[in-house]
Design an enzyme around this catalytic site. Structure first.
Site, PDB file in Angstrom:
ATOM      1  N   GLY A  51      -5.397  20.451  38.308  1.00 27.95           N
ATOM      2  CA  GLY A  51      -6.238  19.436  37.959  1.00 27.95           C
ATOM      3  C   GLY A  51      -7.719  19.437  38.830  1.00 27.95           C
ATOM      4  N   GLU A 103      -8.908  17.130  46.161  1.00 33.65           N
ATOM      5  CA  GLU A 103      -7.690  16.752  45.211  1.00 33.65           C
ATOM      6  C   GLU A 103      -8.254  15.862  44.013  1.00 33.65           C
ATOM      7  OE1 GLU A 103      -5.098  17.069  44.199  1.00 33.65           O
ATOM      8  OE2 GLU A 103      -3.366  17.638  45.688  1.00 33.65           O
ATOM      9  N   ASP A 104      -7.580  15.871  42.873  1.00 33.17           N
ATOM     10  CA  ASP A 104      -8.256  15.025  41.484  1.00 33.17           C
ATOM     11  C   ASP A 104      -7.668  13.824  41.939  1.00 33.17           C
ATOM     12  OD1 ASP A 104      -5.752  16.271  41.516  1.00 33.17           O
ATOM     13  OD2 ASP A 104      -5.809  16.468  39.454  1.00 33.17           O
ATOM     14  N   ASP A 107      -1.280  10.239  44.705  1.00 29.91           N
ATOM     15  CA  ASP A 107      -0.364   9.238  44.252  1.00 29.91           C
ATOM     16  C   ASP A 107       0.468   8.980  45.505  1.00 29.91           C
ATOM     17  OD1 ASP A 107       1.838   7.813  42.951  1.00 29.91           O
ATOM     18  OD2 ASP A 107       1.367   9.108  41.174  1.00 29.91           O
ATOM     19  N   LYS A 135      -4.555   6.548  44.079  1.00 33.88           N
ATOM     20  CA  LYS A 135      -3.436   5.195  43.630  1.00 33.88           C
ATOM     21  C   LYS A 135      -2.825   4.911  44.742  1.00 33.88           C
ATOM     22  CE  LYS A 135      -1.778   6.402  39.542  1.00 33.88           C
ATOM     23  NZ  LYS A 135      -0.804   6.784  38.606  1.00 33.88           N
ATOM     24  N   PHE A 156      -1.049   5.297  34.530  1.00 35.47           N
ATOM     25  CA  PHE A 156      -1.208   6.649  34.238  1.00 35.47           C
ATOM     26  C   PHE A 156      -2.466   7.032  33.895  1.00 35.47           C
ATOM     27  CE2 PHE A 156      -0.495  11.063  32.875  1.00 35.47           C
ATOM     28  CZ  PHE A 156       0.618  11.507  33.582  1.00 35.47           C
ATOM     29  N   VAL A 157      -3.415   7.928  34.328  1.00 33.30           N
ATOM     30  CA  VAL A 157      -4.669   8.196  34.000  1.00 33.30           C
ATOM     31  C   VAL A 157      -4.882   9.826  33.585  1.00 33.30           C
ATOM     32  CG1 VAL A 157      -6.062   6.471  35.074  1.00 33.30           C
ATOM     33  CG2 VAL A 157      -5.490   8.409  36.419  1.00 33.30           C
ATOM     34  N   ASP A 163      -4.174  15.532  33.510  1.00 24.73           N
ATOM     35  CA  ASP A 163      -3.341  15.838  32.211  1.00 24.73           C
ATOM     36  C   ASP A 163      -2.047  14.927  31.920  1.00 24.73           C
ATOM     37  OD1 ASP A 163      -1.781  17.300  34.309  1.00 24.73           O
ATOM     38  OD2 ASP A 163      -0.668  18.045  32.551  1.00 24.73           O
ATOM     39  N   ARG A 169      -6.903  17.372  29.840  1.00 24.91           N
ATOM     40  CA  ARG A 169      -7.745  17.824  31.120  1.00 24.91           C
ATOM     41  C   ARG A 169      -9.215  18.020  30.933  1.00 24.91           C
ATOM     42  NH1 ARG A 169      -4.136  19.435  35.233  1.00 24.91           N
ATOM     43  NH2 ARG A 169      -2.363  20.679  34.436  1.00 24.91           N
TER      44      ARG A 169
HETATM   45  C1  PRP Z   1      -1.510  16.047  40.910  1.00 27.96           C
HETATM   46  C2  PRP Z   1      -2.336  16.086  42.078  1.00 27.96           C
HETATM   47  C3  PRP Z   1      -1.725  16.229  43.272  1.00 27.96           C
HETATM   48  C4  PRP Z   1      -0.324  15.431  43.154  1.00 27.96           C
HETATM   49  C5  PRP Z   1      -0.479  13.915  43.748  1.00 27.96           C
HETATM   50  O1  PRP Z   1      -1.129  17.257  40.694  1.00 27.96           O
HETATM   51  O2  PRP Z   1      -3.432  16.969  41.833  1.00 27.96           O
HETATM   52  O3  PRP Z   1      -1.484  17.525  43.487  1.00 27.96           O
HETATM   53  O4  PRP Z   1      -0.243  15.459  41.541  1.00 27.96           O
HETATM   54  O5  PRP Z   1       0.751  13.545  43.633  1.00 27.96           O
HETATM   55  P1  PRP Z   1       1.546  12.765  44.766  1.00 27.96           P
HETATM   56  O6  PRP Z   1       0.392  12.123  45.542  1.00 27.96           O
HETATM   57  O7  PRP Z   1       2.499  11.904  44.272  1.00 27.96           O
HETATM   58  O8  PRP Z   1       1.879  13.885  45.468  1.00 27.96           O
HETATM   59  P2  PRP Z   1       0.003  17.475  39.504  1.00 27.96           P
HETATM   60  O9  PRP Z   1       1.228  17.570  39.921  1.00 27.96           O
HETATM   61  O10 PRP Z   1      -0.369  16.558  38.233  1.00 27.96           O
HETATM   62  O11 PRP Z   1      -0.499  19.021  39.187  1.00 27.96           O
HETATM   63  P3  PRP Z   1      -1.693  19.528  38.245  1.00 27.96           P
HETATM   64  O12 PRP Z   1      -2.910  19.478  39.076  1.00 27.96           O
HETATM   65  O13 PRP Z   1      -1.564  21.162  37.772  1.00 27.96           O
HETATM   66  O14 PRP Z   1      -1.664  18.824  36.871  1.00 27.96           O
END
Ligand code: PRP
Length: 183
Positions: A51, A103-104, A107, A135, A156-157, A163, A169
């Site tokens: 992401g 990072e995108d 959470d 978040k 959820f965004v 995605d 995406r």
């Molecule tokens: C997202 C984001 C972080 C993670 C954050 O990746 O890029 O790596 O989740 O979550 P956390 O703070 O609860 O650990 P995702 O798992 O959606 O993978 P992607 O980027 O391949 O969609």
């Protein structure tokens, strides 16, 4: 607006949270701050696939400094929890370099917390975090975030790299999902 018809047409989406212009204006501001702070340093932007690549690509174009980029990929171990498995490691060494993890979204922070611990052992000159979305109401791990695009509520965004099962995406904006989609 370009891409807006998708939001209107897709029944999974609720409303636009950040428009393309809002995102790019903020990326420009964050890029300017990084440019000031990292002047004269050997900067590497490190992104976690998948992401983060949209934010990385725009951010890199708004940092007026020489820099390099590198990528990691991770997956959570089955069963959840804090354990993370590195499925693609960096191509280059980071020892002695100034590393900014891009990072995108953060959470719970568990993914990043694990990664930061791994990266710290490689002795970078510095190690900081830049996230587009924070978040922070859901944070479990105690993390320092040096650069933050936007704080967002616990919704959820999708879009701009984020995605739902691989979808959305490529949208140039960020939208919330309808509550009933996530149950
Ligand atoms: C997202 C984001 C972080 C993670 C954050 O990746 O890029 O790596 O989740 O979550 P956390 O703070 O609860 O650990 P995702 O798992 O959606 O993978 P992607 O980027 O391949 O969609």
């Amino acid at each position: 607006m370009r891409g807006r018809t998708a939001v209107l047409a897709d029944p999974l989406l609720d409303r636009m949270l950040f428009s393309p212009d809002q995102i790019l204006d903020r990326v420009e501001e964050v890029g300017a701050a990084i440019t000031r702070d990292y002047d004269g340093r050997d900067l590497v932007l490190l992104t976690v696939l998948r992401g983060g690549i949209f934010f990385l690509a725009d951010l890199a174009r708004h940092i007026d400094l020489p820099l390099t980029m590198d990528f990691m990929a991770v997956s959570s171990y089955a069963g959840g929890g804090a354990a993370v498995r590195i499925t693609k490691d960096l191509d280059d060494a980071i020892e002695g370099r100034h590393v900014l993890v891009v990072e995108d979204i953060i959470d719970t922070g568990l993914t990043l917390n694990y990664l930061l611990n791994v990266l710290r052992q490689r002795r970078p000159a510095s190690l900081e975090v830049c996230t587009l979305l924070d978040k922070d109401a859901r944070r479990i791990a105690d993390l320092q975030v040096a650069y933050r695009g936007f704080r967002i509520p616990d919704r959820f965004v999708v879009g701009y790299g984020l995605d739902l099962g691989g979808r959305f995406r490529g949208m140039p904006f960020i939208a919330t999902l309808r509550d009933e989609v996530m149950g």
